[in-house]
Design an enzyme around this catalytic site. Structure first.
Site: not given
Ligand SMILES: NC(=O)c1ccc[n+]([C@@H]2O[C@H](COP(=O)([O-])OP(=O)(O)OC[C@H]3O[C@@H](n4cnc5c(N)ncnc54)[C@H](O)[C@@H]3O)[C@@H](O)[C@H]2O)c1
Length: 467
Positions: A165, A275
């Protein structure tokens, strides 16, 4: 082991420095010469906490090198990671041109055993495509046949999607929940075990081995599931606004249920980033191509687009549908704290709408001003439509409202007396639900947030009914 990583962006660079940190010899490749020049000077071209320190340390120990030439990098490498971008194509599908270009180049250069690892997020069957592309190039070099040239056994293609992340990427890579790999043969699995052993020492079962197509699908399934949770909560927050429930209480109420869990349940201005939006669209596109309808995921995507405009319209309605001449101070541009990434950030949609409605915009973000300015221009907007300030409070000087879009830590406990003295009118739109609405209402602010009843929500509901 000697490893090559192709693509030195958020994923490739983090992969490279973390492999070097555990002792592998890593060479990172990128076609962007300016990026490589910065990296050779130990300057990270992206903002990611902890990255600079690892970059300096490992480059200093000569375990980490940078080049624009894949031919240099491949010499003696046991594995090459493809970590280039897979942006959204015009029809929502994943644009694989960069992956294919790297596969072609590998096919032209490879001259020894090599594991080719697809780390980019790619549709199912992309590893098959990468393998066929490399083989086609090898065939040109060894026209008598792959087997006779002993070329085919050299090359193995595997899938290894990345789950890091942004904002906590180094930690995620160094201490992964799991590592997913997709292979066609035990030798490839053995290379992964060797490469990743230092990251899963405490529990080697965290390194999962499966078929390539399952591994490719796993990445999309993970992002689609997380996007679904966010869209679900955002939609529910709209109903909460209508019926007077508090989405944050509801979140706590369900999040303690171990079957549900606490993460990715925060209502806000919609998900963004490099994403979730593109991966949801790519999965939908993959399903469309096979005539397989993913109704839940279609709704997830739709709800997300609606949510960005839903919060923007709160500002529009507050000012009676006319923002001309209004100055709006914005805190936060990045799609989340801890990164300078603004790809698909809600700020892009919301600020475009505000400008369209006539507002003047002054923005602050601790790290994402440059990337946002670039993205704003790429979206066809004018540089002059936004002013950028270095100090968060300067965005509020003479402004008609403060709008919080990214929950950077430095915005969490601001001086409300200072804000009050700077704003022309005490109006706050908190689209990350960071502030206590009661305290702000008591301090005389008009305060709006997402899915939580506030001092004014009953009267707004009544106004809507009357209209
Ligand atoms: N950013 C994330 O948080 C994240 C997380 C997990 C997975 N992913 C996936 O990882 C992939 C990479 O994402 P990113 O965010 O790092 O992208 P990015 O745009 O930051 O980096 C991609 C890099 O590849 C380089 N490149 C392109 N073509 C090249 C070539 N032929 N040879 C060498 N370099 C080349 C580009 O110059 C760029 O520096 C994508 O598929 C993405 O979906 C991203």
């Amino acid at each position: 082991m000697k490893l090559t990583v192709v693509g030195s962006g958020y994923v490739g660079l983090v992969t490279g420095v973390c492999f070097a940190e555990v002792g592998h010899d890593v060479i990172c490749v990128d076609t962007d010469a300016s990026k490589i020049a910065m990296l050779r000077d130990n300057v990270p071209p992206i903002y990611e906490p902890g990255l600079e320190e690892l970059l300096k340390r490992n480059a200093g120990h000569e375990r980490l090198q940078f080049t624009t030439k894949l031919s240099e990098a491949l010499l003696g490498s046991s594995a090459v990671f493809i970590a280039v971008g897979t942006p959204e194509g015009e029809d929502g599908s994943s644009d694989l041109r960069y992956v294919k270009a790297v596969a072609t180049e590998i096919g032209k250069l490879v001259d020894g055993p090599l594991l080719v690892v697809v780390k980019s997020t790619v549709p199912v069957c992309t590893c098959d495509m990468v393998e066929a592309t490399i083989e086609a190039e090898l065939f040109k070099r060894f026209p008598l046949g792959l087997e006779s040239a002993k070329a085919k056994p050299w090359i193995r293609v595997a899938s290894n999607p990345e789950f890091l992340k942004e904002g906590t990427a180094i930690d995620d890579f160094m201490k992964p929940d799991r590592i997913v790999t997709g292979v066609t043969d035990p030798e490839s699995a053995a290379v992964f075990q060797e490469m990743y052993a230092p990251f899963v020492q405490d529990d080697p079962s965290r390194l999962q081995v499966m078929e390539r197509r399952s591994s490719e699908m796993t990445k999309y399934a993970a992002n689609a599931m997380l996007a679904t949770r966010i869209s679900f909560m955002n939609e529910l927050s709209r109903l909460c606004e209508e019926v007077g429930s508090n989405i944050d209480d509801v979140r706590r109420g369900i999040g303690f249920d171990p079957r549900i869990g606490k993460k990715f349940l925060y209502a806000g201005p919609g998900y963004g980033g490099s994403c979730f939006p593109k991966d949801v669209e790519a999965l939908l596109s993959m399903a469309r191509q096979r005539d397989c309808e993913l109704t839940v995921l279609k709704a997830v995507s739709h709800a997300n687009k609606t949510q960005k405009m839903h919060v923007a319209r709160k500002i529009h309605s507050h000012f009676g549908g006319d923002l001309s001449g209004r100055k709006i101070g914005i805190w936060g541009l990045a799609f989340k704290p801890g990164t300078d990434d603004v790809r698909e950030a809600p700020a892009l949609t919301i600020l475009s709408a505000l400008v369209h409605w006539g507002a003047r915009i002054v923005v602050h973000d601790p790290v994402a001003k440059k990337t946002f300015a670039r993205a704003w221009e790429q979206a066809g907007m004018k540089e002059s439509q936004i002013s950028y300030v270095e100090d968060a409070y300067d965005a509020l000087d003479g402004a008609d409202a403060l709008v919080l879009l990214t929950e950077w830590p430095e915005y969490k406990r601001p001086s409300w007396s200072r804000i009050r003295s700077l704003l022309r009118k005490p109006v706050v739109f908190d689209f990350r639900n960071q502030y206590g609405f009661k305290a702000l209402a008591d301090a005389g602010f008009h305060y709006e947030c997402v899915g939580r009843p506030d001092a004014q929500s009953d009267s707004r509901r009544q106004d809507r009914k009357d209209a």
